[in-house]
Write an enzyme that holds these catalytic residues in place. Structure first.
Site, PDB file in Angstrom:
ATOM      1  CG  ASP A   1      -0.288  -0.163   2.417  1.00  0.00           C
ATOM      2  OD1 ASP A   1       0.976  -0.244   2.417  1.00  0.00           O
ATOM      3  OD2 ASP A   1      -0.770   0.024   3.597  1.00  0.00           O
TER       4      ASP A   1
ATOM      5  CG  HIS B   1      21.983   3.591 -17.936  1.00  0.00           C
ATOM      6  ND1 HIS B   1      20.798   3.617 -18.928  1.00  0.00           N
ATOM      7  CD2 HIS B   1      22.774   4.792 -18.127  1.00  0.00           C
ATOM      8  CE1 HIS B   1      21.114   4.609 -19.619  1.00  0.00           C
ATOM      9  NE2 HIS B   1      22.040   5.476 -19.245  1.00  0.00           N
TER      10      HIS B   1
ATOM     11  CG  ASP C   1      25.753   9.971 -15.233  1.00  0.00           C
ATOM     12  OD1 ASP C   1      24.930  10.949 -14.994  1.00  0.00           O
ATOM     13  OD2 ASP C   1      25.526   9.286 -16.337  1.00  0.00           O
TER      14      ASP C   1
ATOM     15  CG  ASP D   1      22.861  13.975 -16.900  1.00  0.00           C
ATOM     16  OD1 ASP D   1      23.354  13.258 -16.414  1.00  0.00           O
ATOM     17  OD2 ASP D   1      22.374  13.521 -18.009  1.00  0.00           O
TER      18      ASP D   1
ATOM     19  CG  HIS E   1      27.403   6.391 -24.394  1.00  0.00           C
ATOM     20  ND1 HIS E   1      27.894   7.773 -24.350  1.00  0.00           N
ATOM     21  CD2 HIS E   1      28.268   5.859 -23.542  1.00  0.00           C
ATOM     22  CE1 HIS E   1      28.757   8.007 -23.616  1.00  0.00           C
ATOM     23  NE2 HIS E   1      29.227   6.689 -23.056  1.00  0.00           N
TER      24      HIS E   1
ATOM     25  CG  HIS F   1      20.893  13.142 -23.153  1.00  0.00           C
ATOM     26  ND1 HIS F   1      20.392  14.063 -22.034  1.00  0.00           N
ATOM     27  CD2 HIS F   1      21.788  12.436 -22.092  1.00  0.00           C
ATOM     28  CE1 HIS F   1      21.070  13.751 -20.921  1.00  0.00           C
ATOM     29  NE2 HIS F   1      21.679  12.607 -21.088  1.00  0.00           N
TER      30      HIS F   1
ATOM     31  CG  HIS G   1      17.967  10.616 -21.800  1.00  0.00           C
ATOM     32  ND1 HIS G   1      18.058   9.274 -21.796  1.00  0.00           N
ATOM     33  CD2 HIS G   1      19.032  10.908 -20.936  1.00  0.00           C
ATOM     34  CE1 HIS G   1      19.438   8.935 -21.180  1.00  0.00           C
ATOM     35  NE2 HIS G   1      19.853   9.984 -20.549  1.00  0.00           N
TER      36      HIS G   1
ATOM     37  CD  GLU H   1      26.203  11.590 -21.284  1.00  0.00           C
ATOM     38  OE1 GLU H   1      26.169  10.861 -20.584  1.00  0.00           O
ATOM     39  OE2 GLU H   1      24.894  12.253 -21.526  1.00  0.00           O
TER      40      GLU H   1
ATOM     41  CE1 TYR I   1      31.451   4.462 -19.499  1.00  0.00           C
ATOM     42  CE2 TYR I   1      31.589   4.610 -21.989  1.00  0.00           C
ATOM     43  CZ  TYR I   1      31.236   5.011 -20.862  1.00  0.00           C
ATOM     44  OH  TYR I   1      30.429   6.339 -20.730  1.00  0.00           O
TER      45      TYR I   1
ATOM     46  NE  ARG J   1      28.449   8.489 -18.190  1.00  0.00           N
ATOM     47  CZ  ARG J   1      28.108   7.309 -17.915  1.00  0.00           C
ATOM     48  NH1 ARG J   1      29.010   6.303 -18.398  1.00  0.00           N
ATOM     49  NH2 ARG J   1      27.533   7.100 -16.706  1.00  0.00           N
TER      50      ARG J   1
ATOM     51  CD  GLU K   1      26.393  13.756 -18.529  1.00  0.00           C
ATOM     52  OE1 GLU K   1      25.080  13.674 -19.015  1.00  0.00           O
ATOM     53  OE2 GLU K   1      26.471  12.681 -17.584  1.00  0.00           O
TER      54      GLU K   1
END
Length: 466
Positions: free
Chosen positions: A65, A275, A292, A303, A374, A378, A385, A402, A406, A423, A425
């Site tokens: 609930d 991710h 990130d 971001d 990637h 964006h 995004h 970004e 890897y 990375r 960004e």
């Protein structure tokens, strides 16, 4: 008698606090005039004799609930400023005669319900929505397309989207009933309308107004300061979740309502997972930590990504890869200017990465490789995004740049490179003359990162990990 007394007491307190609630409702940086202007801008793009119907997001159950933190549909909020569930908006291209009045928009909201409001918080209701949102025609959701009797006889096309999300969610009876009613009067397939309406919203939301840019600046400032505090807190023995906590503590301490997306804190080989949101590794001793993370402030998200050495100093391999990614970032940002094609940003960064990896002997010159899997970025805004096309860059767009490298464990290279994910960004505003890096204040050179990591962080002050 006691039950009636406390019910009356609650109602009186509710009335007394309504004015203070109303005052705080729009302390979000966006005025009713902003949302009305966005509706007018959409109406200008709509085909003649058309109507747009947009539902907000359904409530989603987390467990038993309890529900997930509620967030309205971004397009719905953009057009209305309304944050409550069980709501819908109708916009008409051409004014319609309803109850003897010419109107071009209707908002449907939840009814006032003191008993439910005691449990779940105050509702605006129809009168509150009129007063605080600036709508003239507001009805409760039970009257959707019934009262007033909306005549769609002169409407040749109904444009809508997000119906599928509502229909498949059995937890939202109110929204489902509105969708069912819509289907009774709209017999034509919705997909062509979906595509058209999506294109209109992409066009509008890609270009940020000054009000939106102000909120994005604040979201990015909060996100960046959280990164900087995390740099100070990272040292051998730390856990990924503790660093996640540092970020999210700073967000809340600086009045951000939520995170813009699932927080990514990946150490070691987890830094190579794009991710990764488990953030479950404890007692991290070495390698890099990729973060990130972005705060959501009044609906708008930062971001930012930074990658730092757990020991406070990059190893030779980590530094070599890091310098390539940093150069790729700088090349991508340099390509951000009005009139340029978006693909040029990615091409500039890709060229630096390809040449850098070849120079290190990790790939052959000209070889296609999986180490930058990637896109370059964006749009950024109400959604991390965000909506917007990827053609020509225009002033008012806010984009991420970004690049990354890897190298997962088991890759066909010398094992000394395994488990390194880098990375970096930044968040870039396209201006009339070029660009502005909104996250430039967050350290990103090797020297600056290693310097700030020598400072004491909040985890050390709390003796976490000792």
């Amino acid at each position: 008698m006691k039950k009636r007394f406390f019910s009356l007491l609650f109602l009186s307190l509710l009335a007394a606090n309504l004015s203070s609630f109303a005052q705080s409702f729009f302390e979000d940086g966006l005025s009713p005039a902003f949302h009305k202007g966005r509706r007018e801008a959409l109406r200008a793009l709509m085909p003649e004799n058309s109507a747009v119907i947009i539902f907000t997001n359904p409530v989603k159950m987390r467990s038993n609930d309890t529900d997930f933190y509620y967030r309205p549909n971004s397009d719905f909020y953009y057009l209305t400023g309304f944050r409550e569930p069980n709501a819908a908006l109708i916009l008409f291209k051409n004014p319609q005669t309803i109850d003897g009045r010419k109107i071009d928009e209707i908002l449907y909201v939840q009814p006032k319900d003191p008993a439910k409001e005691q449990w779940n918080g105050l509702r605006l209701g129809t009168d509150g929505a009129k007063q605080k949102l600036g709508f003239e025609s507001v009805f409760v959701y039970g009257d959707f397309l019934k009262n007033p009797a909306v005549d769609f006889g002169s409407v040749s096309q109904i444009l809508t989207f997000n119906i599928g999300d509502i229909e498949t969610n059995s937890y939202n009876v109110s929204l489902k009933s509105m969708v069912a009613r819509l289907k009774e009067i709209n017999k034509t397939p919705a997909r062509p309308a979906d595509i058209a309406l999506n294109g209109m919203m992409d066009q509008l939301r890609a270009i940020k107004t000054s009000e939106e840019i102000a909120l994005l600046r604040k979201a990015i400032e909060i996100s960046g300061l959280a990164h900087m505090e995390s740099f100070r807190s990272i040292q051998p023995g730390v856990s990924e979740r503790a660093i996640q906590g540092v970020h999210e503590f700073v967000h809340k301490a600086m009045d951000a309502e939520y995170i813009g997306y699932g927080t990514i804190v990946g150490s070691g080989n987890n830094s190579t997972i794009l991710h990764y949101v488990d953030n479950s590794v404890t007692n991290v001793q070495k390698g890099v930590m990729l973060m990130d993370v972005g705060a959501e402030y009044r609906g708008y998200s930062g971001d930012i990504t930074r990658t730092v050495p757990v020991k406070g100093v990059f190893s030779p391999e980590e530094k070599a890869l890091y310098e390539i990614v940093l150069q790729a970032l700088e090349a991508g940002i340099a390509a951000c200017k009005p009139g340029a094609e978006y693909r040029a940003v990615g091409a500039a960064a890709q060229k630096v990465i390809d040449e850098g990896l070849a120079k290190l002997g990790l790939i052959k010159a000209g070889e296609r490789h999986p180490y930058f899997p990637h896109g370059i970025g964006h749009h950024l805004g109400l959604d991390v995004h965000d909506r917007g096309g990827y053609g020509t860059l225009k002033p008012g767009m806010v984009l991420t740049v970004e690049p990354g490298i890897y190298i997962p464990e088991g890759s066909p290279v010398d094992p000394k490179w395994w488990g390194i994910g880098i990375r970096i960004e930044d968040n870039i505003l396209i201006t009339e003359k070029g660009y502005e890096n909104l996250s430039a204040f967050v350290p990103k050179t090797v020297e600056d990162l290693e310097k700030i990591m020598k400072e004491e962080g909040i985890l050390q002050k709390l003796k976490v990990g000792k």
